[in-house]
Design a protein around this motif. Structure first.
Motif, PDB file in Angstrom:
ATOM      1  N   UNK A 185       0.848  -1.207   0.000  1.00 37.43           N
ATOM      2  CA  UNK A 185       0.000   0.000   0.000  1.00 37.43           C
ATOM      3  C   UNK A 185       0.878   1.250   0.000  1.00 37.43           C
ATOM      4  N   UNK A 186       1.918   1.225   0.815  1.00 40.00           N
ATOM      5  CA  UNK A 186       2.837   2.363   0.884  1.00 40.00           C
ATOM      6  C   UNK A 186       3.584   2.503  -0.437  1.00 40.00           C
ATOM      7  N   UNK A 237       4.609   5.716  -5.299  1.00 38.06           N
ATOM      8  CA  UNK A 237       4.632   5.812  -6.757  1.00 38.06           C
ATOM      9  C   UNK A 237       3.700   6.925  -7.239  1.00 38.06           C
ATOM     10  N   UNK A 238       2.510   7.024  -6.647  1.00 36.00           N
ATOM     11  CA  UNK A 238       1.554   8.071  -7.053  1.00 36.00           C
ATOM     12  C   UNK A 238       1.968   9.446  -6.563  1.00 36.00           C
ATOM     13  N   UNK A 243       4.546  14.025   4.172  1.00 37.33           N
ATOM     14  CA  UNK A 243       4.485  12.675   3.612  1.00 37.33           C
ATOM     15  C   UNK A 243       5.820  11.951   3.765  1.00 37.33           C
ATOM     16  N   UNK A 244       6.907  12.615   3.370  1.00 35.50           N
ATOM     17  CA  UNK A 244       8.208  11.950   3.428  1.00 35.50           C
ATOM     18  C   UNK A 244       8.717  11.794   4.861  1.00 35.50           C
ATOM     19  N   UNK A 245       8.287  12.650   5.754  1.00 38.84           N
ATOM     20  CA  UNK A 245       8.633  12.435   7.153  1.00 38.84           C
ATOM     21  C   UNK A 245       7.918  11.190   7.678  1.00 38.84           C
ATOM     22  N   UNK A 246       6.654  11.023   7.293  1.00 39.60           N
ATOM     23  CA  UNK A 246       5.924   9.817   7.693  1.00 39.60           C
ATOM     24  C   UNK A 246       6.591   8.571   7.119  1.00 39.60           C
ATOM     25  N   UNK A 306      -3.681   9.167  -0.220  1.00 34.26           N
ATOM     26  CA  UNK A 306      -2.593   8.513   0.505  1.00 34.26           C
ATOM     27  C   UNK A 306      -2.903   8.239   1.971  1.00 34.26           C
ATOM     28  N   UNK A 307      -4.148   8.455   2.388  1.00 35.46           N
ATOM     29  CA  UNK A 307      -4.506   8.269   3.788  1.00 35.46           C
ATOM     30  C   UNK A 307      -4.269   6.859   4.300  1.00 35.46           C
ATOM     31  N   UNK A 308      -4.558   5.876   3.465  1.00 39.30           N
ATOM     32  CA  UNK A 308      -4.362   4.488   3.884  1.00 39.30           C
ATOM     33  C   UNK A 308      -2.878   4.202   4.123  1.00 39.30           C
ATOM     34  N   UNK A 309      -2.028   4.675   3.222  1.00 42.52           N
ATOM     35  CA  UNK A 309      -0.582   4.473   3.391  1.00 42.52           C
ATOM     36  C   UNK A 309      -0.083   5.217   4.620  1.00 42.52           C
ATOM     37  N   UNK A 310      -0.578   6.434   4.837  1.00 42.09           N
ATOM     38  CA  UNK A 310      -0.152   7.193   6.016  1.00 42.09           C
ATOM     39  C   UNK A 310      -0.523   6.451   7.297  1.00 42.09           C
ATOM     40  N   UNK A 311      -1.723   5.853   7.328  1.00 41.43           N
ATOM     41  CA  UNK A 311      -2.113   5.068   8.510  1.00 41.43           C
ATOM     42  C   UNK A 311      -1.183   3.871   8.700  1.00 41.43           C
TER      43      UNK A 311
END
Length: 195
Positions: A34-35, A40-41, A85-88, A146-151
């Motif tokens: 998922x991440x 990629x997106x 995003x990149x910090x996460x 990107x919420x799912x990847x962030x979670x």
């Protein structure tokens, strides 16, 4: 007041990148699917110009007084969101190669954010309600995409929004504050050994 020579900052970073070793690509990268799709997106579409060419054109337009303020503010908003995003990604994964790559991207984005703040300061742009609304909309777009990847990276949506908004507001404060005065060494009025 000391102004930052951003072209020197970027050139120094380019020289440093040439001698810095590449991440350990041979060890493989373990990244949640998922991440991986999210990363990629999240990448930006490649531009027709190289980064150096874009800086030259931007400097030409800026020097001629023709830099488009909306473009600079849009870049600032995008970079604020990309920083979160990149910090996460850097802090939320255990894969060492992913951590190193995300840390390098994060550091580059921090430099660019300072550059955008400096450009907006020189153009004397005032952040309007329109820019704040755009920042909110773009933040929502990142959360939807990107919420799912962030979670999965351990960053709840509220934490991402709070961090992005605080960083955006701080950038606006820095735009209005002007160049910071860097204190030099203290100078005594009279040398110690003289009467």
């Amino acid at each position: 007041m000391t102004a930052v020579d951003w072209s020197a900052v970027f050139e120094a970073e380019a020289r440093r990148r040439k001698v810095r070793p590449q991440p350990a690509w041979g060890s493989g990268v373990r990244l949640d699917p998922v991440v991986a799709r999210s990363v990629r997106r999240f990448q930006r579409q490649p531009d027709e110009l190289t980064a150096q060419d874009r800086r030259l054109v931007a400097r030409l337009l800026e020097t001629a007084g023709q830099a488009r303020k909306s473009d600079v503010m849009s870049q600032l908003i995008s970079d604020v969101l990309a920083l979160g995003y990149y910090r996460a990604l850097r802090d939320g994964t255990r894969d060492p190669v992913t951590v190193e790559v995300a840390a390098r991207v994060f550091a580059g984005l921090e430099r660019r954010l300072g550059y955008h703040v400096d450009r907006l300061r020189r153009q004397r742009i005032a952040a309007s309600v329109k820019w704040r609304a755009r920042a909110v909309l773009e933040t929502g777009g990142v959360l939807v995409g990107h919420g799912r990847a962030l979670r999965r990276l351990g960053v709840p949506w509220l934490a991402f929004v709070t961090d992005a908004w605080a960083r955006f507001e701080q950038a606006l404060v820095d735009v209005h504050r002007g160049p910071s005065v860097r204190p030099g060494p203290r100078v005594r009025a009279r040398p110690r050994d003289l009467v």
